[in-house]
Each structure stands twice: as C-alpha cells, then as structure tokens.
Design an enzyme around this catalytic site. Structure first.
Site, mmCIF file in Angstrom:
data_model
loop_
_atom_site.group_PDB
_atom_site.id
_atom_site.type_symbol
_atom_site.label_atom_id
_atom_site.label_comp_id
_atom_site.label_asym_id
_atom_site.label_seq_id
_atom_site.Cartn_x
_atom_site.Cartn_y
_atom_site.Cartn_z
ATOM 1 N N ASP A 178 0.849 -1.193 0.000
ATOM 2 C CA ASP A 178 0.000 0.000 0.000
ATOM 3 C C ASP A 178 0.891 1.251 0.000
ATOM 4 O OD1 ASP A 178 -2.984 0.927 0.454
ATOM 5 O OD2 ASP A 178 -1.853 1.990 1.994
ATOM 6 N N TYR A 215 -1.989 11.332 1.821
ATOM 7 C CA TYR A 215 -2.814 11.426 0.616
ATOM 8 C C TYR A 215 -2.861 12.861 0.090
ATOM 9 C CZ TYR A 215 -4.465 6.675 1.393
ATOM 10 O OH TYR A 215 -4.527 5.313 1.545
ATOM 11 N N HIS A 269 -7.048 -6.658 -0.810
ATOM 12 C CA HIS A 269 -5.971 -5.666 -0.742
ATOM 13 C C HIS A 269 -4.977 -5.966 0.371
ATOM 14 C CE1 HIS A 269 -4.154 -1.667 -1.144
ATOM 15 N NE2 HIS A 269 -4.228 -1.544 0.166
#
Length: 368
Positions: free
Chosen positions: A184, A287, A342
C-alpha cells in the site's frame, strides 16, 4: 339572547376539544406507564442475564482502563525486539521492530494505511533466520513521532525517512543495501526509493501499490480514497491497525484467503487503544501530498522487482498490475493472487513468504 345562542352553538365544539385533551393526556399517561414497565422488565432481565457487574458498568470501566495499555499481541517477543532510531536528516524518532542476526542482510518492511509494523508479524518470523528483518512505524503512525502539519508529510520527507533507515541499518555499513518490501503506501514509497536511490535497494517487492508514473498514465483504474472515504477503507481491513489503534478479528472463517494464517484464539479480540492527540490527521496528510511538488520518476526502478496484487483488491484495480509490466523492465515479475483482497500481509502471509523466498533465491526459513 345572541350571546346565549352563540354559547349554545359552541358547546359541542368545547366538548370535543375537552374530550380530545383528556384522551391525549390519558394516552400520554398510558404510554409513560407502559414504557416504564417495559424498561423495568428489561433492566431486571439484563440484571439476571449479565449479573450486577456488567449491568452497572463495572466491567466496562475495567475495559476502558485496559485500553490505555497496548494489546499483549503487540508485545509478543516472537515478533522481534522493539527499538527506536533517531533519523539523521529530520531528527525524528521512528519506532521499529527487528528480528534476525544484526550482521545479516537487511530486509526492510514498509506498511501502508491505516496499519503499523504489526501487519508484518508473520514475515518477521518467516525471514528472521535469514535476514535482519526490520518493520518500522512510518512517521505519523503507531509509536513513531507525529510532527504537526501537512508539510511534515511531504513525499520527499517520507522518502528521506526510508533512505535514512537503510543507511543506518543496512549492510554492509560501508555500502548499505536492503531487500525493500512495501505494501500500500509502503509500496508507493518503496517504488520511489528504488527509482531514486537504486544503490540502496538490492531487490524490490511491492504489494498492491501503484507507481506514481503508472497512476498518472492510468487514472481510471485508481480507486484512491479521498480523506472523506478513508474511514470506510479503514473499516474494511481484517486487522484494523490505525495510527495507534488496534482492533483485531482474525478468525479464519471471517477473512479467508490463500495462505491465511490466523493468530489463534488469544488474539482474536484485542482492546482498542485511544488514538493519539493528532488522530488520523498524519496518515491523511500522506494522501493530501501524494501529487505535490515532488517530481514523478519516469524511469522504472533498476533493481530486480516482484509485484504482487490481490485479484479482489477493492481499492486499487488489479488491472494496475499488468499495466506496470508495460512500464517495468523485462525482468520484473508479476503475480496476481487469486481470491486475495488488498490486505495481503494479513490475509496471505504464508503464500507471500513462499513467493518472496523464491524471488530472493531459496525459500523462507521458519524463524527460531
């Protein structure tokens, strides 16, 4: 005479209004009595079923006190030794867990959002006999320092943290290198470090993480969450390891996957630790700075590369895996893990250990 006639004509209306008021008050009284009776019966049933300790909140107060202590699984010595490192460039203190001989080759494991070092507990044990395995809490996560402000989480600073870790812990000391593994956000950082500092990376393993160059070329395949959607993403993880918080339910029937390795009955329910003062702001800043001023490397990373992707990744489209092969060097390998989501480090640790061991040459060895 007209006044008496008017009063007589209004008499039925007054009667109906009085009756309605009486019925309303009576209904309210009946509802109050019924609610009181129902609540009393529920309280008696609760007392009989749970006992006075739970009914009067004593056990909850004990649980609240337990939340101030880290779950026992985070202190499991079989995962490795807890240490801290003061970074050379920024001066920040990073917490990490290490397992394996100090003079062995370094394997650096970088976690993603919203996890911490604990997602690598299985690989720490698997590769600890062959490598010096190090799993840090990235800045803003877990027990590492959490500087305030969005600018403290610019991509170049995050990459500097990883570079400092490799230079401080890599072997040999004169020319430190490592096997760099990332999932990730940790995978995104691993891509960039391998592209910018290939001398520090012997081999690269990335899980469910696109390179920014591929992101820019294939934006329609991205399901990158904006800050408003991050809570939903955190709720989807089998072991929710937020910044300083841990909730775990690793029952194999809840989260089946290839090579799944449940923690056992003693680790299925862990108490929640309160989030630190800055909560989830530091991870969300990652982010916010994703496509900032930091240039995107246009050349593929030189080190040998293994890319692993869950075929049922709900956040990053599995088609991003093959999209990388059109950009990476011909020697790069891609493995799509059928049925996996994921969260590969939690969901398929045994399969990961096998694939990574084969890629590195020689299978994973069970840690002592």
């Amino acid at each position: 005479m007209p006044r008496r006639l008017l009063s007589l004509l209004l008499a039925p209306t007054r009667f109906l209004l009085s009756l309605r008021s009486l019925l309303a008050r009576g209904g309210l009284a009946v509802a109050a009595v019924a609610s009181g009776a129902a609540f009393s019966l529920w309280a008696v049933a609760l007392l009989l079923r749970r006992g006075p300790g739970a009914a009067f909140g004593r056990q909850r107060r004990h649980r609240d006190r337990d939340r101030d202590r880290a779950p026992a699984a985070l202190r499991d010595p079989s995962c490795g030794e807890h240490r801290t490192l003061r970074l050379r460039s920024s001066g920040l203190r990073l917490h990490y867990v290490t397992r394996g001989p100090p003079d062995a080759p370094l394997m650096l494991l970088l976690h993603g959002f919203p996890q911490n070092w604990f997602c690598w507990r299985h690989l720490l044990r698997e590769f600890g006999a062959r490598f010096r395995v190090v799993a840090p809490d990235l800045r803003g996560y877990g027990d590492s320092e959490k500087p305030p402000g969005r600018d403290s989480y610019r991509l170049e600073l995050l990459l500097g943290d990883v570079r400092d870790l490799i230079e401080a812990l890599g072997t040999p000391a004169a020319a430190p290198r490592c096997v760099l593994v990332g999932h990730d956000w940790g995978g995104l950082l691993a891509w960039e470090v391998a592209s910018r500092h290939p001398r520090l990376v012997e081999k690269l393993v990335v899980m469910d993480a696109p390179h920014r160059a591929v992101m820019a070329a294939a934006p329609l395949l991205l399901h990158v969450p904006v800050p408003a959607a991050l809570a939903a993403r955190a709720a989807a993880i089998p072991g929710r390891l937020r910044a300083g918080a841990v909730v775990h339910d690793q029952r194999p029937d809840r989260h089946p996957g290839p090579g799944a390795a449940p923690l056992g009955a003693g680790a299925r329910r862990l108490p929640v630790r309160p989030l630190p003062a800055r909560g989830l702001s530091p991870p969300i800043h990652y982010y916010r700075n994703l496509f900032g001023a930091t240039p995107i490397p246009r050349e593929p990373p030189p080190p040998p590369t293994l890319l692993l992707w869950g075929s049922r990744d709900a956040f990053l489209d599995p088609r991003l895996g093959p999209a990388h092969l059109r950009w990476l060097r011909p020697s790069a390998r891609l493995r799509l893990l059928p049925g996996a989501s994921h969260w590969l480090p939690d969901e398929a640790p045994r399969l990961l250990a096998k694939l990574i061991g084969e890629f590195l040459g020689g299978g994973a060895e069970e840690g002592s």
